[in-house]
Design a protein around this motif. Structure first.
Motif, short mmCIF file in Angstrom:
data_model
loop_
_atom_site.label_atom_id
_atom_site.label_comp_id
_atom_site.label_asym_id
_atom_site.label_seq_id
_atom_site.Cartn_x
_atom_site.Cartn_y
_atom_site.Cartn_z
N ASP A 97 35.98 49.05 54.14
CA ASP A 97 34.93 48.72 55.09
C ASP A 97 34.68 47.21 55.00
O ASP A 97 34.37 46.69 53.93
N PRO A 98 34.82 46.46 56.12
CA PRO A 98 34.65 45.00 56.04
C PRO A 98 33.25 44.58 55.64
O PRO A 98 33.05 43.45 55.21
N ASP A 99 32.26 45.48 55.79
CA ASP A 99 30.89 45.13 55.42
C ASP A 99 30.58 45.45 53.96
O ASP A 99 29.47 45.24 53.50
N CYS A 100 31.55 45.99 53.23
CA CYS A 100 31.30 46.35 51.84
C CYS A 100 32.62 46.33 51.08
O CYS A 100 33.52 47.12 51.36
N VAL A 101 32.77 45.42 50.13
CA VAL A 101 34.04 45.19 49.47
C VAL A 101 33.87 45.36 47.97
O VAL A 101 32.93 44.83 47.37
N ALA A 102 34.76 46.12 47.34
CA ALA A 102 34.71 46.33 45.89
C ALA A 102 35.15 45.06 45.16
O ALA A 102 36.10 44.40 45.56
N ILE A 103 34.45 44.74 44.10
CA ILE A 103 34.82 43.63 43.24
C ILE A 103 35.53 44.22 42.03
O ILE A 103 34.94 44.96 41.25
N GLU A 104 36.82 43.94 41.88
CA GLU A 104 37.62 44.53 40.82
C GLU A 104 37.86 43.51 39.70
O GLU A 104 38.22 42.36 39.95
N GLU A 105 37.62 43.95 38.47
CA GLU A 105 37.95 43.15 37.30
C GLU A 105 38.46 44.08 36.21
O GLU A 105 37.90 45.16 36.00
N ASN A 106 39.52 43.66 35.52
CA ASN A 106 40.09 44.44 34.43
C ASN A 106 40.44 45.85 34.86
O ASN A 106 40.24 46.82 34.12
N GLY A 107 40.94 45.98 36.09
CA GLY A 107 41.42 47.27 36.56
C GLY A 107 40.37 48.22 37.08
O GLY A 107 40.67 49.37 37.39
#
Length: 327
Positions: A97-107
């Motif tokens: 969803d362009p209005d909500c993006v997951a921030i991924e760190e360390n998998g």
């Protein structure tokens, strides 16, 4: 002379309106020397929900601008017991969803970026909690809202504390699962290509409910809607879709009252040798029968050997049901 004078007045009016528009537009565009919008909570920051309910985070900007503003919603894991994707999800954030993006760190996800549209002062983010089959303790989720790198808006020490209580159901949930893969002709085949079914019959063998098209299959016996009495449940293999490998299909059946300790799972793989085919393939033994006796919210389930496999408490042992053709 009069026409020229009127023309001058019209030009002057247009210039004034243009100057006014530019001044107003400048107020929302030129943020370099202006006070940036400030985000605050527009509702409670301590929220309690039961599993399966949404926790709604409501926000308010003190003014709107003509650009979208991004903020970060960060999970404070050291102060949380709930787990992302297991106990809750933020709809859309895991599906691009362009209005909500997951921030991924360390998998793994450590937070999410949400975007407040331009010209907007009120916004909300829904956190959907997951209603599972487990009897669990109350769980907590602590979140902090911070500005994203674009820094078009500010926020100051905004935290949300979400409490997720365990949901309990008196309904009986039945689940037939055979997930996995197998090899056929050097090719890996999804087990869901095989057709297994669940069917519920009355004591007169009238078909009351069924699950034919899912993988896994599932039925819910509603305590409120289902009359007390005797019922018959069939877990069956309808067809192997032409696959006749010399393996057992790894099927299992689960009886559970969600949110409680009443949860039993049994291995049915020995009843479904793939090489024997299913009911539609000419194998009349490709079905396992259970008898269910309902008395109020108590369900007593026995297999075709007469052994009790579920009675609102976990059995210490179980004998395998005999393979039995459908009546």
């Amino acid at each position: 002379m009069k026409k020229i004078s009127n023309y001058k007045y019209n030009i002057l009016a247009i210039l004034c309106l243009t100057a006014l528009f530019i001044a107003c537009n400048d107020d929302v565009e030129d943020l370099g020397s202006k006070v940036k919008p400030v985000l605050t909570a527009d509702g409670p920051t301590a929220i309690t929900v039961a599993e399966g309910q949404d926790a709604v985070l409501s926000f308010k900007l003190d003014k709107a601008i003509n650009k979208p503003i991004q903020y970060r919603l960060v999970m404070i894991n050291d102060e949380s017991t709930a787990t992302d994707q297991l106990d809750y999800v933020i709809p859309g954030c895991r599906s691009n969803d362009p209005d909500c993006v997951a921030i991924e760190e360390n998998g793994g996800p450590v937070g999410y970026i949400f975007e407040i549209p331009a010209y907007t002062t009120e916004y909300s983010v829904n956190i959907a909690t997951i209603f599972d089959d487990l009897g669990e303790q109350t769980e907590t989720l602590k979140l902090q809202v911070i500005s994203n790198r674009t820094l078009l808006g500010t926020v100051d020490n905004l935290f949300f504390d979400i409490t997720i209580t365990n949901s309990v159901s008196n309904d009986l949930h039945v689940r037939l699962d055979w997930g996995g893969t197998f090899q056929s002709g050097g090719e890996e085949i999804d087990n869901c290509d095989l057709d297994l079914d669940l069917e519920l019959y009355s004591s007169d063998f009238d078909l009351l409910d069924f699950s034919y098209t899912n993988c896994p299959e599932g039925l819910i016996l509603s305590t409120a809607d289902l009359a007390d009495g005797t019922y018959y449940l069939y877990a069956s293999l309808w067809t192997t879709a032409g696959y006749l490998e010399n393996v057992n299909i790894p099927a299992n059946i689960q009886f559970v009252k969600p949110g409680t300790a009443f949860n039993q799972t049994y291995d049915l793989s020995g009843f479904f040798p793939m090489q024997d085919g299913g009911l539609d393939d000419g194998n009349p033994n490709a079905a396992v029968e259970y008898t269910i006796i309902k008395a109020g919210s108590i369900y007593t389930i026995t297999n075709s050997d007469g052994d009790t496999v579920f009675q609102g408490k976990q059995s210490n042992h179980i004998k395998s049901s005999r393979q039995k053709s459908r009546r």
